[in-house]
Motif scaffolding. Structure first.
Motif, PDB file in Angstrom:
ATOM      1  N   MET A   1       0.828  -1.210   0.000  1.00  0.00           N
ATOM      2  CA  MET A   1       0.000   0.000   0.000  1.00  0.00           C
ATOM      3  C   MET A   1       0.862   1.260   0.000  1.00  0.00           C
ATOM      4  SD  MET A   1      -2.696   1.257   2.867  1.00  0.00           S
ATOM      5  CE  MET A   1      -3.330  -0.405   3.013  1.00  0.00           C
ATOM      6  N   ALA A   2       1.828   1.339   0.916  1.00  0.00           N
ATOM      7  CA  ALA A   2       2.675   2.531   0.983  1.00  0.00           C
ATOM      8  C   ALA A   2       3.499   2.662  -0.294  1.00  0.00           C
ATOM      9  CB  ALA A   2       3.593   2.460   2.200  1.00  0.00           C
ATOM     10  N   LYS A   3       3.685   3.894  -0.746  1.00  0.00           N
ATOM     11  CA  LYS A   3       4.433   4.131  -1.976  1.00  0.00           C
ATOM     12  C   LYS A   3       5.537   5.157  -1.752  1.00  0.00           C
ATOM     13  CE  LYS A   3       0.681   2.946  -5.140  1.00  0.00           C
ATOM     14  NZ  LYS A   3      -0.080   3.336  -6.348  1.00  0.00           N
ATOM     15  N   ARG A   4       6.524   5.111  -2.651  1.00  0.00           N
ATOM     16  CA  ARG A   4       7.641   6.042  -2.591  1.00  0.00           C
ATOM     17  C   ARG A   4       7.301   7.308  -3.368  1.00  0.00           C
ATOM     18  NH1 ARG A   4      13.680   4.776  -4.855  1.00  0.00           N
ATOM     19  NH2 ARG A   4      12.786   5.468  -6.829  1.00  0.00           N
ATOM     20  N   ILE A   5       7.798   8.443  -2.872  1.00  0.00           N
ATOM     21  CA  ILE A   5       7.629   9.724  -3.561  1.00  0.00           C
ATOM     22  C   ILE A   5       9.002  10.195  -4.042  1.00  0.00           C
ATOM     23  CG2 ILE A   5       6.857  12.117  -3.362  1.00  0.00           C
ATOM     24  CD1 ILE A   5       5.181  11.234  -0.930  1.00  0.00           C
ATOM     25  N   ASP A   6       9.086  10.528  -5.322  1.00  0.00           N
ATOM     26  CA  ASP A   6      10.292  11.139  -5.878  1.00  0.00           C
ATOM     27  C   ASP A   6       9.919  12.494  -6.452  1.00  0.00           C
ATOM     28  OD1 ASP A   6      12.542   9.107  -5.705  1.00  0.00           O
ATOM     29  OD2 ASP A   6      11.015   7.894  -6.695  1.00  0.00           O
ATOM     30  N   VAL A   7      10.563  13.540  -5.975  1.00  0.00           N
ATOM     31  CA  VAL A   7      10.304  14.904  -6.442  1.00  0.00           C
ATOM     32  C   VAL A   7      11.522  15.374  -7.222  1.00  0.00           C
ATOM     33  CG1 VAL A   7       9.721  17.261  -5.762  1.00  0.00           C
ATOM     34  CG2 VAL A   7       8.874  15.329  -4.411  1.00  0.00           C
ATOM     35  N   ASP A   8      11.273  15.924  -8.407  1.00  0.00           N
ATOM     36  CA  ASP A   8      12.364  16.333  -9.284  1.00  0.00           C
ATOM     37  C   ASP A   8      12.223  17.801  -9.678  1.00  0.00           C
ATOM     38  OD1 ASP A   8      14.547  16.283 -11.033  1.00  0.00           O
ATOM     39  OD2 ASP A   8      13.324  15.595 -12.721  1.00  0.00           O
ATOM     40  N   ASN A   9      13.105  18.645  -9.113  1.00  0.00           N
ATOM     41  CA  ASN A   9      13.240  20.052  -9.507  1.00  0.00           C
ATOM     42  C   ASN A   9      11.889  20.779  -9.518  1.00  0.00           C
ATOM     43  OD1 ASN A   9      14.865  22.242 -10.246  1.00  0.00           O
ATOM     44  ND2 ASN A   9      14.485  21.924 -12.415  1.00  0.00           N
ATOM     45  N   LEU A  10      11.215  20.756  -8.387  1.00  0.00           N
ATOM     46  CA  LEU A  10       9.869  21.323  -8.300  1.00  0.00           C
ATOM     47  C   LEU A  10       9.905  22.791  -7.883  1.00  0.00           C
ATOM     48  CD1 LEU A  10       6.649  19.728  -7.107  1.00  0.00           C
ATOM     49  CD2 LEU A  10       7.327  21.850  -5.977  1.00  0.00           C
ATOM     50  N   ASP A  11       9.178  23.615  -8.625  1.00  0.00           N
ATOM     51  CA  ASP A  11       8.927  25.013  -8.275  1.00  0.00           C
ATOM     52  C   ASP A  11       7.431  25.182  -8.052  1.00  0.00           C
ATOM     53  OD1 ASP A  11      11.634  25.534  -8.851  1.00  0.00           O
ATOM     54  OD2 ASP A  11      11.166  26.118 -10.919  1.00  0.00           O
ATOM     55  N   ALA A  12       7.049  25.979  -7.062  1.00  0.00           N
ATOM     56  CA  ALA A  12       5.641  26.265  -6.809  1.00  0.00           C
ATOM     57  C   ALA A  12       5.436  27.776  -6.803  1.00  0.00           C
ATOM     58  CB  ALA A  12       5.188  25.664  -5.478  1.00  0.00           C
ATOM     59  N   TYR A  13       4.344  28.211  -7.433  1.00  0.00           N
ATOM     60  CA  TYR A  13       4.072  29.636  -7.607  1.00  0.00           C
ATOM     61  C   TYR A  13       2.695  29.994  -7.059  1.00  0.00           C
ATOM     62  CZ  TYR A  13       7.845  29.572 -11.129  1.00  0.00           C
ATOM     63  OH  TYR A  13       9.039  29.432 -11.777  1.00  0.00           O
ATOM     64  N   PHE A 197       1.521   3.070   5.824  1.00  0.00           N
ATOM     65  CA  PHE A 197       1.483   4.252   4.972  1.00  0.00           C
ATOM     66  C   PHE A 197       2.846   4.933   4.920  1.00  0.00           C
ATOM     67  CE2 PHE A 197      -2.620   3.885   7.193  1.00  0.00           C
ATOM     68  CZ  PHE A 197      -3.461   3.662   6.110  1.00  0.00           C
ATOM     69  N   THR A 198       3.032   5.729   3.882  1.00  0.00           N
ATOM     70  CA  THR A 198       4.140   6.681   3.826  1.00  0.00           C
ATOM     71  C   THR A 198       3.630   7.974   4.456  1.00  0.00           C
ATOM     72  OG1 THR A 198       4.903   5.695   1.758  1.00  0.00           O
ATOM     73  CG2 THR A 198       5.721   7.903   2.298  1.00  0.00           C
ATOM     74  N   ILE A 199       4.315   8.476   5.462  1.00  0.00           N
ATOM     75  CA  ILE A 199       3.832   9.650   6.201  1.00  0.00           C
ATOM     76  C   ILE A 199       4.818  10.807   6.041  1.00  0.00           C
ATOM     77  CG2 ILE A 199       3.235  10.566   8.479  1.00  0.00           C
ATOM     78  CD1 ILE A 199       2.374   7.771   9.291  1.00  0.00           C
TER      79      ILE A 199
END
Length: 257
Positions: A1-13, A197-199
């Protein structure tokens, strides 16, 4: 059920204003990852990008990629509503649905997902047990959820979030409005929930981050008037005992923030 998160060069505006810049990280499954850093450095903004809640704000947008077990959550064909079912969220202040009973609060998402009425009782009980709340509320399931104490309301919100079996559970300062005993109950709960879960948790409480998390990410502003960014991320024990960046050490030791 739990999954891995990979974030790549994220910008938020927010409109033309860049709030978060160049975030890349991996969040491992079945673990607790804490985001720490001074107010206004983009921790909560970044957290909301992980389940596409950020874009609900008018004018807000995201550049970069967020992968959930290799699925790009921002791909054109991906339904944001489906993302929010897979990546659940618990907010800073408890927010049970005020007109609903304890039972109805937990069952709300299940009904939307088409869970059969015959199965609701079992799933509601399982979810309340999972949130370590069943014994306290089993005799008042038909009473308003808003009538519970603050700590119980927050655990009710956690039960509601985990009822739909998400892969990831995001928590944005879930204990900031709670008393110390309720805070300890939520922290204990995180320790058991990470088995399923992934928390990811945002917290301003350094002791809490040290107690509950396996890995810690320190965020800070790039400079006055500049966006927030990730300074370093490592095993929590290392971040708190031997960080690799002086700003991290200064923040943890209370020299700023």
């Amino acid at each position: 059920m739990a999954k891995r998160i990979d974030v790549d060069n994220l910008d938020a505006y927010y409109g033309k204003t860049k709030a978060v810049s160049g975030i890349s990280m991996t969040v491992e499954p079945r673990s607790v990852t804490a985001f720490i850093g001074p107010s206004g450095c983009g921790k909560s903004t970044f957290l909301r990008t992980l389940n596409r809640m950020h874009e609900v704000i008018p004018g807000a947008r995201v550049d970069g990629r967020v992968l959930l077990d290799d699925e790009d959550l921002y791909a054109p064909q991906v339904d944001p509503v489906a993302v929010r079912r897979t990546v659940g969220m618990v907010f800073q202040r408890p927010n049970p649905f005020p007109t609903m009973s304890v039972y109805e609060n937990v069952a709300a998402g299940l009904k939307l997902n088409g869970v059969r009425k015959a199965d609701l009782d079992d799933v509601v009980e399982k979810s309340l047990r999972g949130a370590n709340l069943w014994e306290e509320v089993k005799g008042r399931l038909k009473k308003p959820g808003a009538g519970l104490s603050g700590g119980q309301q927050q655990r009710l919100c956690i039960a509601r979030a985990i009822a739909v079996e998400p892969a990831v559970l995001l928590m944005d300062e879930p204990c900031s409005a709670l008393d110390p005993i309720s805070t300890l109950a939520i922290e204990d709960l995180m320790g058991s929930l990470k088995e399923r879960f992934t928390i990811v948790i945002v917290t301003h409480n350094m002791q809490q981050a040290a107690r509950v998390s396996d890995r810690t990410a320190f965020f800070n502003l790039e400079g006055p008037g500049r966006p927030g960014t990730l300074i370093e991320m490592d095993a929590t024990e290392k971040i708190f005992s031997n960080p690799g960046v002086k700003d991290t050490e200064d923040y943890i030791s209370g020299r700023f923030g």
